[in-house]
Design a protein around this motif. Sequence first.
Motif, PDB file in Angstrom:
ATOM      1  N   SER A 200       0.829  -1.205   0.000  1.00  0.00           N
ATOM      2  CA  SER A 200       0.000   0.000   0.000  1.00  0.00           C
ATOM      3  C   SER A 200       0.862   1.253   0.000  1.00  0.00           C
ATOM      4  N   ALA A 201       1.961   1.220   0.774  1.00  0.00           N
ATOM      5  CA  ALA A 201       2.857   2.376   0.831  1.00  0.00           C
ATOM      6  C   ALA A 201       3.516   2.634  -0.509  1.00  0.00           C
ATOM      7  N   ILE A 202       3.898   1.544  -1.204  1.00  0.00           N
ATOM      8  CA  ILE A 202       4.543   1.697  -2.512  1.00  0.00           C
ATOM      9  C   ILE A 202       3.584   2.297  -3.529  1.00  0.00           C
ATOM     10  N   VAL A 203       2.331   1.825  -3.506  1.00  0.00           N
ATOM     11  CA  VAL A 203       1.344   2.371  -4.434  1.00  0.00           C
ATOM     12  C   VAL A 203       1.120   3.853  -4.153  1.00  0.00           C
ATOM     13  N   LEU A 204       0.987   4.196  -2.865  1.00  0.00           N
ATOM     14  CA  LEU A 204       0.773   5.593  -2.503  1.00  0.00           C
ATOM     15  C   LEU A 204       1.982   6.452  -2.885  1.00  0.00           C
ATOM     16  N   ALA A 205       3.193   5.959  -2.615  1.00  0.00           N
ATOM     17  CA  ALA A 205       4.406   6.713  -2.950  1.00  0.00           C
ATOM     18  C   ALA A 205       4.535   6.917  -4.454  1.00  0.00           C
ATOM     19  N   SER A 206       4.147   5.899  -5.227  1.00  0.00           N
ATOM     20  CA  SER A 206       4.216   6.023  -6.685  1.00  0.00           C
ATOM     21  C   SER A 206       3.262   7.098  -7.182  1.00  0.00           C
TER      22      SER A 206
ATOM     23  N   VAL B 155       4.339  10.647  -9.090  1.00  0.00           N
ATOM     24  CA  VAL B 155       3.816  11.087 -10.380  1.00  0.00           C
ATOM     25  C   VAL B 155       3.261  12.508 -10.269  1.00  0.00           C
ATOM     26  N   VAL B 156       2.520  12.771  -9.195  1.00  0.00           N
ATOM     27  CA  VAL B 156       1.947  14.104  -9.007  1.00  0.00           C
ATOM     28  C   VAL B 156       3.063  15.145  -8.873  1.00  0.00           C
ATOM     29  N   LEU B 157       4.094  14.841  -8.094  1.00  0.00           N
ATOM     30  CA  LEU B 157       5.189  15.784  -7.902  1.00  0.00           C
ATOM     31  C   LEU B 157       5.948  16.034  -9.208  1.00  0.00           C
ATOM     32  N   LEU B 158       6.201  14.968  -9.974  1.00  0.00           N
ATOM     33  CA  LEU B 158       6.897  15.132 -11.252  1.00  0.00           C
ATOM     34  C   LEU B 158       6.078  15.973 -12.222  1.00  0.00           C
ATOM     35  N   LEU B 159       4.762  15.709 -12.252  1.00  0.00           N
ATOM     36  CA  LEU B 159       3.906  16.524 -13.113  1.00  0.00           C
ATOM     37  C   LEU B 159       3.910  17.980 -12.645  1.00  0.00           C
TER      38      LEU B 159
END
Length: 340
Positions: free
Chosen positions: A88-94, A98-102
């Motif tokens: 769950s943590a990995i999915v949330l971090a991913s 993505v949001v930060l990179l965008l």
Amino acid sequence: MRIGMPGGGLALFARTGHAEIVAPQDALHPAGIQAAYILGLWHVTLIVCGVVFAAVLAAVLIALMRRSGGPDRHAADGQMPHERRAQSAIVLASMVSVVLLLGLVVADVLTDRALSRLPVGNALHIQVTGEQWWWKADYPGDAGHPGFATANELHVPVGRPVIVSLKASDVIHSFWVPNLHGKKDMLPGIDSTIEFRADKPGVYRGQCAEFCGAEHALMAMLVFAQAPADYESWAARQAAPASAAADMTTVQRGLQIFEQSSCANCHSVRGTSARGTVGPDLTHLMSRQTIASGVLANTPGNLADWIRDPGATKPGTTMPAVPLSAPDLQALVSWLATLR
């Protein structure tokens, strides 16, 4: 001349007479709107990357601490509870990544648009050519005075946009004055431009930011941001021909040596027979703060050393040593000292 700043960044200290000019080279202290936009993007990027880095370190520490604990019991599906939490943590971090990179992409696009929207009405036009290893600056006729050429120093009026046409005569160079704007490559055979506006008066150091040969690191420039009236006064003086040689035997002898030696084959001095284009225009040489593209303060002693053996100061320079006797060298320097 000394280079270095106690507070970070680079600076060039050029001493002429009793004055010392401090020219910072520091992207963290913008002197123009373009550099301010770039600094804002840098702050956003630094914060985002810092937060991500801290989060990754925290995740690693948590994983190590849990790894050192007692064994977990398997759940009915064969997974340990901490494995489900990790997934769950990995999915949330991913998703957050993505949001930060965008967000960084959006910030970059907005900054690029802001940089391209500088109003350029009534802009000052300058053509800068990168040479090995110095800067040639051509000012076209403006405000009633004819055009002129100078070297390794740009003078611009505060508050007025500047459009710099960039050329490279030999290899790739890169124009960079971090207090005023970002970097812009100069490619042989391809003309480009960079636009900026100095909003604070001062002297700012620029540097070639693309490796261009042996003396790449010794290819600096100074940008003088002046009040409009001071700029106009400077431009009028630069557009005038060199002052007539004083009626002194030594000075007259220096002019004769310059015109009859190899100096006139490479350099121009308006008002004399020298029409060389290989090296810098020397019409108002002594109005400049440095020689050899920021390597030496512009003093008679340094000028004599430079003429005598330029390779000792700047190995690889295309300027040859000029074999002159001590009296002839002194006469030449005495005449050059009148070019203000």
